[in-house]
Design an enzyme around this catalytic site. Structure first.
Site: not given
Ligand code: HDD
Length: 713
Positions: A81, A154, A345, A368
């Site tokens: 993202h 999402n 988060h 997160y």
């Molecule tokens: Fe995630 C970012 C949505 C599964 C780990 N996620 C992130 C963002 C969105 C989502 C919208 C961007 C937030 C922003 O604009 O800063 N993610 C989802 C959805 C998931 C999902 C709807 C399924 C239900 N994500 C998911 C899993 C993991 C992560 C299974 C890890 C175990 N997601 C992250 C992250 C991020 C992230 C690595 C990257 C940047 C951030 O968090 O702030 O932690």
């Protein structure tokens, strides 16, 4: 509280986040240039040297500070993202949700809770294009009076994997290949499809990823889904399972793939520009918050596990209750300070919203916070202006990089007697967060529940729900994506994998990618469909659509202005496109300003094309390949097209064949077929405009399928 007090409170609520941010705004207009320490600077163009042709001196503190700050301007981009765009707004609940949740921001319809939303793509880097084929993030931070609540959603209701432990594998597979960092922001490569064919649980999500959902027309026209199953808990401690939805009031609409790819070059900022412009124009995007709820006793009632994130809850069997509306009404002041530094988060919750054992959610709850520590450089990211709750925070967390709060006193521990035990935990009745006391028993095992084993039935349900045009787009997407794979064995395994979903689909996939069709047509036997997931059944209206008006000198002023007025009346926007920018002069000497020339615009940047009349105007257009390409391309992309009087000649000379156009009879004649609306011999544009706006409201005219495929554009 009386109504007046409510109103006042609502006004405070709405503005409190803005008010808080206002403390950090900086204006530099009319100011003198200074260092970060506020020392005024007399020259910022020449470094301090020993002689005008000599070496730069160490003592040039201004040079060193300026360069050092610049060298450190970047922070790590989000691991997923990375490319996003944010906006401010507010949320209002329609009626008290007391029966279902104690969450305070869901109680009082007069309260406007400030929100910040960040939309994003998942795979591409920060500088990638907006319109790539990808899931879109839709993360909302509610600044409630009980603390921040983040709904990190999402634009698709399900996910790639069932257990968060597979997230790093999945992201490694889809990101550019590590040896050459190719391709950017695309899933069309061997490592990803190698992973796909090895992981049956991903099947359903691939159907969504290859559908039109992955190429939205606008952030304003996307649904949002919390994906994971959460809980709502009321004041009596009763819990219900819940799925969260965002429903855009403009409906769900998409681009076509050819258009999305071309836009990536012509306007890589297409989605962010669309959102920015819409908010600036006062076309505030709106989304209704919906919930699907299940009673505790209904946990095992369905033929899928309600905790499995690769399954959605069909709206036809578990209806969506619309409980409130979010309006985005303010653009950011500074992209980095707000959109880049915002930290979401799923674990940022308020009393009344709780978690389930969904194994993807459980893992997210770790990831997160962890990622913000590295991305934002330490544990104090909650103090950044955009992340600060509007409710005051009190605890004994102290120090760390970039601490801004000046905590007074000597007590930073609990329990204590020197500060009468403050800050102290709050009870349930004082809105302290009390976790839902779910009964858990089990062996300690590394395994997946048997109830998570069916990977194909809902993929078939989704396929069954698609309209013919949507099905064709999915097949085309397979041909593009898997067509980009080099390994023939992987291609064949894709066909075999999707034969589990639907034999016809697998056969169609095979045809385009040079693989063998399945020996035996497979499938799950599911015949049901879920009409709610088809975009064919979405809200369709003309409001906020954008028309390209093709015109040249010698156009007919009353004709074009009547059409423009009708468009304005329907909330439709327009731009005048011509060979050159500047002013155009009409037959009767009146003027119209050109907004874009053919090099700065393309049909892909508009929803609709209109060709205006005037003999000289249309004769010039007829001599321009760019004008003909404009209408050909719009036709191929199934867009509404309108032409009046001599303007119809341009359509007649284009590659649009097989669609009836207004003929040359002397009486005014309106012809409307497959989204092409034309009229000749007309001075009054009322009838045409009405029909044209109806065609615009349809967004795309898929019935053209066979005709548009013949158009070379
Ligand atoms: Fe995630 C970012 C949505 C599964 C780990 N996620 C992130 C963002 C969105 C989502 C919208 C961007 C937030 C922003 O604009 O800063 N993610 C989802 C959805 C998931 C999902 C709807 C399924 C239900 N994500 C998911 C899993 C993991 C992560 C299974 C890890 C175990 N997601 C992250 C992250 C991020 C992230 C690595 C990257 C940047 C951030 O968090 O702030 O932690």
């Amino acid at each position: 509280m009386d109504t007046e007090q409510h109103k006042q409170q609502a006004a405070i609520q709405e503005h409190s986040k803005d008010g808080q941010l206002a403390h950090f705004l900086a204006e530099h207009d009319g100011e003198k240039l200074t260092t970060n320490q506020a020392t005024r600077i007399s020259n910022t163009d020449d470094s301090l040297k020993a002689g005008s042709r000599g070496p730069t001196l160490m003592e040039d503190f201004h040079f060193r500070e300026k360069l050092t700050h610049f060298d450190h301007e970047r922070i790590p981009e989000r691991v997923v993202h990375a490319r996003g765009f944010g906006a401010h707004g507010y949320f209002q609940v329609y009626e008290p949700m007391t029966e279902y949740t104690k969450a305070k921001f869901l109680q009082d319809p007069s309260v406007k809770t400030p929100v910040f939303v960040r939309f994003s793509t998942v795979v591409g880097s920060r500088g990638s294009a907006d319109t790539v084929r990808d899931v879109r993030g839709f993360a909302t931070k509610f600044f409630t009076e009980e603390g921040n609540y983040d709904l990190v959603a999402n634009n698709m209701p399900i996910f790639f994997i069932q257990d968060a432990i597979k997230f790093p594998d999945m992201v490694h597979a889809i990101k550019p290949e590590p040896h050459n960092e190719i391709p950017q922001a695309s899933a069309a490569h061997d490592t990803f499809w190698d992973f796909v064919v090895s992981l049956p649980e991903i099947t359903h999500m691939m159907m969504w990823l290859l559908s039109d959902r992955a190429i939205p027309r606008s952030f304003r026209m996307m649904e949002g889904f919390g994906v994971n199953t959460f809980r709502l808990v009321n004041a009596q401690g009763k819990s219900r399972f819940v799925k969260f939805h965002w429903k855009p009031t403009l409906g769900v609409h998409s681009l076509v793939w050819d258009e999305a790819q071309k836009l990536a070059g012509k306007d890589p900022d297409y989605h962010r520009r669309d959102l920015w412009d819409a908010i600036n124009k006062g076309d505030f995007p709106e989304y209704e918050l919906g919930i699907q709820m299940l009673e505790e006793e209904e946990e095992f009632k369905f033929d899928f596990d309600i905790l499995d994130p690769t399954k959605f809850w069909p709206e036809e069997i578990i209806p969506v209750k619309r409980i409130g509306k979010m309006t985005l009404n303010r653009n950011v002041d500074n992209f980095f300070a707000e959109t880049e530094q915002v930290a979401f988060h799923p674990g940022h919750v308020v009393p009344g919203i709780d978690f389930t054992n969904d194994p993807l959610l459980q893992g997210r709850l770790f990831s997160y916070l962890d990622t913000q520590l590295i991305r934002l450089g330490g544990p104090n990211f909650h103090e950044l202006p955009i992340n600060r709750p509007v409710a005051p925070a009190h605890n004994n967390q102290r120090d760390g990089y970039h601490r801004m709060t000046i905590d007074r006193g000597r007590v930073s521990y609990f329990p204590n007697s020197l500060q009468a035990n403050a800050p102290q935990p709050a009870s349930d009745s004082e809105h302290g967060y009390v976790h839902y006391s779910e009964k858990i028993e089990g062996q300690k095992v590394r395994e997946r529940s048997e109830s998570f084993r069916d990977h194909y039935r809902q993929a078939t349900l989704f396929w069954n729900s698609m309209s013919p045009a949507e099905k064709q787009h999915i097949i085309d997407a397979f041909h593009f994506e898997v067509g980009g794979v080099m390994d023939k064995q992987i291609k064949q395994r894709v066909v075999d994998m999707f034969n589990n979903v639907d034999g016809q689909l697998a056969t169609q996939i095979a045809m385009g990618i040079g693989a063998n069709p399945p020996a035996n047509l497979g499938g799950t036997g599911v015949t049901a469909s879920s009409p709610a997931v088809s975009q064919e059944n979405t809200i369709k209206e003309a409001r906020t659509r954008k028309v390209a008006i093709l015109a040249e000198n010698g156009f007919n002023f009353p004709e074009v202005t009547q059409v423009i007025d009708a468009l304005k009346g329907a909330g439709v926007h327009f731009e005048i496109i011509s060979k050159n920018q500047g002013m155009l002069t009409s037959v009767d000497g009146r003027q119209l300003e050109v907004n874009k020339n053919y090099l700065s615009a393309g049909s892909i940047m508009y929803d609709v094309v209109y060709v205006t009349g005037g003999r000289q105007c249309v004769d010039t257009l007829l001599s321009q390949g760019d004008a003909l390409h404009f209408v050909n391309e719009a036709f191929k992309h199934a867009k509404p097209i309108g032409a009046t009087n001599e303007g119809v000649d341009l359509l007649a000379a284009s590659a649009i064949q097989g669609v009836a156009l207004a003929g040359t009879e002397t009486c005014a004649e309106l012809v409307s077929e497959l989204g092409v609306v034309t009229i000749r011999n007309a001075a009054d544009m009322g009838y045409f405009s009405q029909e044209f706006i109806e065609a615009i409201a349809q967004h795309r005219h898929w019935m053209r399928q066979n005709l548009k495929d013949k158009v070379p554009a």
